[in-house]
Structure formats: structure tokens, C-alpha cells
Scaffold this motif. Sequence first.
Motif, PDB file in Angstrom:
ATOM      1  N   GLY A  58       1.030  -1.160   0.029  1.00 42.08           N
ATOM      2  CA  GLY A  58       0.152  -0.065  -0.049  1.00 42.08           C
ATOM      3  C   GLY A  58       0.821   1.359  -0.082  1.00 42.08           C
ATOM      4  N   ASP A  59       2.161   1.245   0.118  1.00 44.61           N
ATOM      5  CA  ASP A  59       3.060   2.291   0.240  1.00 44.61           C
ATOM      6  C   ASP A  59       3.220   2.655  -1.384  1.00 44.61           C
ATOM      7  OD1 ASP A  59       3.352   2.309   2.983  1.00 44.61           O
ATOM      8  OD2 ASP A  59       4.994   1.614   2.962  1.00 44.61           O
ATOM      9  N   ALA A  60       3.266   3.950  -1.481  1.00 44.42           N
ATOM     10  CA  ALA A  60       3.177   4.436  -2.878  1.00 44.42           C
ATOM     11  C   ALA A  60       4.238   5.710  -3.013  1.00 44.42           C
ATOM     12  CB  ALA A  60       1.924   4.905  -3.520  1.00 44.42           C
ATOM     13  N   MET A  61       4.943   5.772  -4.216  1.00 38.76           N
ATOM     14  CA  MET A  61       5.751   7.088  -4.257  1.00 38.76           C
ATOM     15  C   MET A  61       5.423   7.692  -5.592  1.00 38.76           C
ATOM     16  SD  MET A  61       9.930   7.030  -4.362  1.00 38.76           S
ATOM     17  CE  MET A  61      10.084   5.856  -5.427  1.00 38.76           C
ATOM     18  N   SER A  62       5.423   9.133  -5.904  1.00 35.10           N
ATOM     19  CA  SER A  62       5.172   9.417  -7.140  1.00 35.10           C
ATOM     20  C   SER A  62       6.469  10.144  -7.503  1.00 35.10           C
ATOM     21  CB  SER A  62       3.912  10.456  -7.316  1.00 35.10           C
ATOM     22  OG  SER A  62       4.150  11.219  -6.439  1.00 35.10           O
ATOM     23  N   LEU A  63       6.802  10.252  -8.953  1.00 36.26           N
ATOM     24  CA  LEU A  63       7.892  11.129  -9.427  1.00 36.26           C
ATOM     25  C   LEU A  63       7.396  11.289 -10.912  1.00 36.26           C
ATOM     26  CD1 LEU A  63      10.584   8.941 -10.691  1.00 36.26           C
ATOM     27  CD2 LEU A  63       8.957   7.824  -8.954  1.00 36.26           C
ATOM     28  N   ASP A  64       8.250  12.322 -11.284  1.00 37.63           N
ATOM     29  CA  ASP A  64       8.053  12.597 -12.804  1.00 37.63           C
ATOM     30  C   ASP A  64       9.571  12.561 -13.493  1.00 37.63           C
ATOM     31  OD1 ASP A  64       5.686  13.798 -12.544  1.00 37.63           O
ATOM     32  OD2 ASP A  64       6.153  15.747 -12.078  1.00 37.63           O
ATOM     33  N   ILE A  65       9.362  11.953 -14.630  1.00 33.50           N
ATOM     34  CA  ILE A  65      10.544  11.690 -15.596  1.00 33.50           C
ATOM     35  C   ILE A  65      10.117  12.561 -16.914  1.00 33.50           C
ATOM     36  CG2 ILE A  65      11.871  10.250 -16.835  1.00 33.50           C
ATOM     37  CD1 ILE A  65      11.286   7.948 -14.868  1.00 33.50           C
ATOM     38  N   GLY A  66      10.651  13.640 -16.899  1.00 37.85           N
ATOM     39  CA  GLY A  66      10.209  14.525 -18.021  1.00 37.85           C
ATOM     40  C   GLY A  66       8.614  14.829 -17.809  1.00 37.85           C
ATOM     41  N   LYS A  67       7.832  14.469 -18.961  1.00 30.33           N
ATOM     42  CA  LYS A  67       6.470  14.637 -19.123  1.00 30.33           C
ATOM     43  C   LYS A  67       5.557  13.467 -18.544  1.00 30.33           C
ATOM     44  CE  LYS A  67       6.479  17.548 -23.171  1.00 30.33           C
ATOM     45  NZ  LYS A  67       6.263  17.773 -24.597  1.00 30.33           N
ATOM     46  N   ASN A  68       6.416  12.430 -18.035  1.00 29.58           N
ATOM     47  CA  ASN A  68       5.785  11.186 -17.567  1.00 29.58           C
ATOM     48  C   ASN A  68       5.764  11.163 -16.215  1.00 29.58           C
ATOM     49  OD1 ASN A  68       5.692   9.155 -20.204  1.00 29.58           O
ATOM     50  ND2 ASN A  68       7.550  10.258 -20.285  1.00 29.58           N
ATOM     51  N   ALA A  69       4.521  11.015 -15.794  1.00 24.09           N
ATOM     52  CA  ALA A  69       4.248  10.935 -14.478  1.00 24.09           C
ATOM     53  C   ALA A  69       4.021   9.611 -13.903  1.00 24.09           C
ATOM     54  CB  ALA A  69       2.970  11.652 -14.087  1.00 24.09           C
ATOM     55  N   ILE A  70       4.878   9.197 -12.833  1.00 25.08           N
ATOM     56  CA  ILE A  70       5.216   7.780 -12.533  1.00 25.08           C
ATOM     57  C   ILE A  70       4.622   7.634 -11.076  1.00 25.08           C
ATOM     58  CG2 ILE A  70       6.428   5.697 -12.317  1.00 25.08           C
ATOM     59  CD1 ILE A  70       6.227   6.929 -15.400  1.00 25.08           C
ATOM     60  N   VAL A  72       5.218   4.271  -8.045  1.00 24.19           N
ATOM     61  CA  VAL A  72       5.729   3.292  -7.842  1.00 24.19           C
ATOM     62  C   VAL A  72       4.986   2.733  -6.290  1.00 24.19           C
ATOM     63  CG1 VAL A  72       7.994   1.996  -7.129  1.00 24.19           C
ATOM     64  CG2 VAL A  72       8.036   3.757  -8.849  1.00 24.19           C
ATOM     65  N   VAL A  73       4.445   1.515  -6.467  1.00 24.75           N
ATOM     66  CA  VAL A  73       3.873   0.874  -5.150  1.00 24.75           C
ATOM     67  C   VAL A  73       4.075  -0.313  -5.037  1.00 24.75           C
ATOM     68  CG1 VAL A  73       1.800   0.429  -6.771  1.00 24.75           C
ATOM     69  CG2 VAL A  73       1.383   0.814  -4.548  1.00 24.75           C
ATOM     70  N   ARG A  74       3.964  -0.886  -3.679  1.00 24.31           N
ATOM     71  CA  ARG A  74       3.975  -2.108  -3.324  1.00 24.31           C
ATOM     72  C   ARG A  74       2.699  -2.710  -3.217  1.00 24.31           C
ATOM     73  NH1 ARG A  74       8.372  -4.733  -1.680  1.00 24.31           N
ATOM     74  NH2 ARG A  74       9.569  -2.806  -1.415  1.00 24.31           N
ATOM     75  N   ASP A  75       2.566  -3.981  -3.790  1.00 19.47           N
ATOM     76  CA  ASP A  75       1.166  -4.447  -3.825  1.00 19.47           C
ATOM     77  C   ASP A  75       0.859  -5.330  -2.540  1.00 19.47           C
ATOM     78  OD1 ASP A  75       2.236  -6.778  -4.467  1.00 19.47           O
ATOM     79  OD2 ASP A  75       1.917  -6.903  -6.732  1.00 19.47           O
ATOM     80  N   ASP A  76      -0.322  -6.040  -2.715  1.00 19.94           N
ATOM     81  CA  ASP A  76      -0.504  -6.951  -1.611  1.00 19.94           C
ATOM     82  C   ASP A  76       0.276  -8.070  -1.372  1.00 19.94           C
ATOM     83  OD1 ASP A  76      -2.654  -5.065  -0.586  1.00 19.94           O
ATOM     84  OD2 ASP A  76      -4.103  -5.840  -1.966  1.00 19.94           O
ATOM     85  N   ASP A  77       1.034  -8.337  -2.529  1.00 23.02           N
ATOM     86  CA  ASP A  77       1.821  -9.752  -2.405  1.00 23.02           C
ATOM     87  C   ASP A  77       3.277  -9.120  -2.163  1.00 23.02           C
ATOM     88  OD1 ASP A  77      -0.185 -11.532  -2.938  1.00 23.02           O
ATOM     89  OD2 ASP A  77      -0.039 -10.956  -5.495  1.00 23.02           O
ATOM     90  N   ASN A  78       3.410  -7.831  -1.747  1.00 22.85           N
ATOM     91  CA  ASN A  78       4.736  -7.444  -1.279  1.00 22.85           C
ATOM     92  C   ASN A  78       5.703  -7.183  -2.533  1.00 22.85           C
ATOM     93  OD1 ASN A  78       5.803  -6.357   0.770  1.00 22.85           O
ATOM     94  ND2 ASN A  78       7.426  -8.094   1.076  1.00 22.85           N
ATOM     95  N   GLU A  79       5.112  -7.091  -3.960  1.00 20.79           N
ATOM     96  CA  GLU A  79       5.756  -6.998  -5.201  1.00 20.79           C
ATOM     97  C   GLU A  79       6.003  -5.498  -5.319  1.00 20.79           C
ATOM     98  OE1 GLU A  79       7.659  -9.280  -7.002  1.00 20.79           O
ATOM     99  OE2 GLU A  79       7.177 -10.688  -5.221  1.00 20.79           O
ATOM    100  N   VAL A  80       6.957  -4.921  -6.003  1.00 25.87           N
ATOM    101  CA  VAL A  80       7.050  -3.590  -6.364  1.00 25.87           C
ATOM    102  C   VAL A  80       6.452  -3.419  -7.873  1.00 25.87           C
ATOM    103  CG1 VAL A  80       8.687  -1.679  -7.047  1.00 25.87           C
ATOM    104  CG2 VAL A  80       9.190  -3.239  -5.044  1.00 25.87           C
ATOM    105  N   ARG A  81       5.621  -2.338  -7.951  1.00 26.04           N
ATOM    106  CA  ARG A  81       4.901  -2.178  -9.379  1.00 26.04           C
ATOM    107  C   ARG A  81       5.119  -0.869  -9.733  1.00 26.04           C
ATOM    108  NH1 ARG A  81       1.278  -6.142 -11.335  1.00 26.04           N
ATOM    109  NH2 ARG A  81       0.742  -8.164  -9.999  1.00 26.04           N
ATOM    110  N   ALA A  82       4.904  -0.621 -11.130  1.00 27.01           N
ATOM    111  CA  ALA A  82       4.946   0.816 -11.447  1.00 27.01           C
ATOM    112  C   ALA A  82       4.014   1.262 -12.724  1.00 27.01           C
ATOM    113  CB  ALA A  82       6.385   1.382 -11.813  1.00 27.01           C
ATOM    114  N   PHE A  83       3.429   2.277 -12.432  1.00 26.49           N
ATOM    115  CA  PHE A  83       2.126   2.746 -13.460  1.00 26.49           C
ATOM    116  C   PHE A  83       2.333   4.185 -13.673  1.00 26.49           C
ATOM    117  CE2 PHE A  83       0.510  -0.462 -10.421  1.00 26.49           C
ATOM    118  CZ  PHE A  83       0.167  -1.602 -11.283  1.00 26.49           C
TER     119      PHE A  83
END
Length: 419
Positions: A58-70, A72-83
Motif C-alpha cells: 500500500g505504500d506508494a511514491m510518485s515522481l516525474d520523468i520529463g512529461k511522464n508521471a509515474i 511506484v507502489v508495493r502491492d498486496d503480494d509485497n511486489e514492487v509495481r509501477a504505473f
Amino acid sequence: MLDTTDTPLKALLRRRKPGYSLEAPFYTSPEIFDADMEVIFGRHWIFVGVDPDIPEPGDAMSLDIGKNAIIVVRDDDNEVRAFHNVCRHRGARLVLDYKTTVGNLVCRYHSWTYGLDGKLLFAEHMGEGFNAACHGLKPVHVRSLEGLIFVCLSDDPPADFDVMAAKMAPYLAPHDLKNAKVAFEKDIIEPGNWKLTMENNRECYHCAGNHPELTVPLFAYGFGFAPEELDEHERAEAESYDKLLKASHREWESCGFPSEMIEHLDDMVTGFRTERLPLAGDGESHTSDTRAACRKLLGRINDPKHGALHFWTQPNSWHHFMSDHAVVFSVLPLDAERSLLRTKWLVHKDAVEGVDYDVENLVAVWDATNDQDSTLVGYCQEGARSPAYEPGPYSPHTEMLVDKFCNWYVGRMAEHLGR
């Protein structure tokens, strides 16, 4: 998309002179900056943070790479995902805070709700024909390398990340960043093109005259020198350092800490370099007195004198891992003449502030060094704007890694542009 016909950028790339700095437009041109964002930051693995940024589901972090807003989140299975941080309804940003904790990802505009796996869970009033399965968040490729998080915006990320990961995992594993915590972090805006920030990092030619704090824990001969310029005493010191380096490598590796240099800065798409180096003085950490800043050591390390592991990645990061703490750095371009430098200091997750470590002591060396480097980068940016600027020669003894950074950059740009 980039124009594949002949362009001024292609001409600049063709006439780049190895061993010399880049021509001024590489540091000042908005058009070249846009190409950098598409080719370099849009198609390569970019370092963005650490596992301790998002330690729990449930922990999430947001950041920008140029025009791309990203996101990064840890899901319920403890895996790191990005959207992509873009709601699939009408494009509103989902996560507005830099760091937060969520149950689901809920758009504040119309309450479209996504799971931590990116699937659309709820979208009210969309009618019978609406297919939620077609409106999940757009994923971003993400990898955690022993606690260092990288993302790639391309649909076809460079496969040689696996090569780097296989080589680096044994070096990084003893420090166990996944069981560390971010004790302090700081952002500064450097008044220069992102390449100037990276070039400045890739050499210590400038260190003696500009970094009084940083040079305390570093050996003078650890980052290059001109042998023909040394007097008899200096030659003896350089030979002593070389013997110390080799002996330290043997000792550390016998204890299970890989130490020998690996360098692929300009011969891999995912360029990197690593080496474990001894520290001067008491030889424990990057601190003003060279003693450990944290009583509780990282990972399975039980001796504070295991030196400092350096790890650099192309195009945007460098890191230092000591026995007691780690410092990680990322550079994110803002525009042609400004860059965000984000620095995080990590200690063992069970270390207690005020008991095991003092934040001011922990951050003092690199906080001062970052400010000093930011000023130097600004000087270079100002110079690049001048009509008098022309590419100057790199020192073959102390700036060879700057040249390799430029080789990598020119090579990657040229390949994608079809020079």
C-alpha cells in the motif's frame, strides 16, 4: 517521435571528438533536451528510488520523468509495481503526494478506483457496455536490484539489465538495503543540464580544491593521477595506496564481500561501474571523522572497516555503500538547463535516531558536497552559454570516466537516431 532524416543533432553527434567535452548545444538546446528525454530517459533503465521508500503493501511514491508521471507502489503480494500516474477516465493524476499509503488507488476527480495491481475495480455510471478490464492503469517496467528501484518507460526495455543485475547482486547483497530505512533525503535543483551533473560526478579532478569534506575519507590516489607529475614521495604514496587496495580486495573477498572493479560504462546499453575502495583515516565511513555514523551496521556486515562500495549506472545515478549506511543519488532532468538531484541516506531499519545515529553527522559530508557540486555545475552551464565556449580536452588520467559517459551518451543517441 524523433525525425529520422538528417538533422543538426545528427551532425553534432557525427562530429563529436572523443576525449573532448560535448559541444554547447548538448547542454543548452531545448530541442536536444527533448531528444534526450525521448531517447535516453524514455528508453533506458532509470534509477528512481529504493525499496525502503515503499516498505509495506500500500505504500506508494510518485515522481516525474520529463512529461511522464509515474507511481511506484508495493502491492498486496509485497511486489514492487509501477504505473503511469494517469487515470484512465479523463487523465487526472491519481497520486498527488510524493509518498503516501493507500488501500487502493482512487482518483480524486470521479472516484475511479484501481487495485494495487493496476486493475480498475470501480467506475460508477459508465453504462452496461463498459468493460473495466480494458481500462486498467498503464504499467511501467520496474525492477528492484537488491533494493535499488529502476523503471523503464519503453515497451521494449534493454534486456542487459539482467547482466548488470547478475554481476551486481553479490556486491550489493551484504548491505541488505531491503532491510534498511531512509533516514534522511534531500532534493536540490542544480542550475545545469543533466549531463553536466553526471559529468561532474564521473571525476574527482576537481575534488581537492572544492570538496574539503569529501576528501577527508578519500585517498588522494583513488580517483586517478598523472604518474609523470609525481615526485619521489608522491610516487611512494601512490604505490602504498595500490598495495592497500589490492590487500583490501583480497581481505574483503575472503570475507564474502566482492570488491574487484567491474566497468561497463560505455560498452553496454545498461552501462555501469562498481568497485569497493578503502577509506582514509579510521576508514569506516563517509563522515567528517571517517568513523561510522551509525552504530547498527547494515545487513550481515559485522566490521565497520569494509570500505565503501561505489556503484554507478548510466544515465542517471551513483551510489555509495558503507558498512553503516548507504547514500543513493538520482538525477532527473527538469529542462535544458536545470536538473533535480535527489539524495537519500539509508541506515539499518532498526537503527534509532539519536541513539544509533545523528542525522547531522550522517549527512554532513554529502550534503556539503552536493551544494558545492551544484555551484560548479552552474559555472559550467554559464560557460556553455557563452559564444566563446568550445569543447575542451579531458585529462586522460583523471577524466577518463567522464569521456566514457559521453561515449555512452553519444552512442545511445546515435543508435536511436540512425546516425
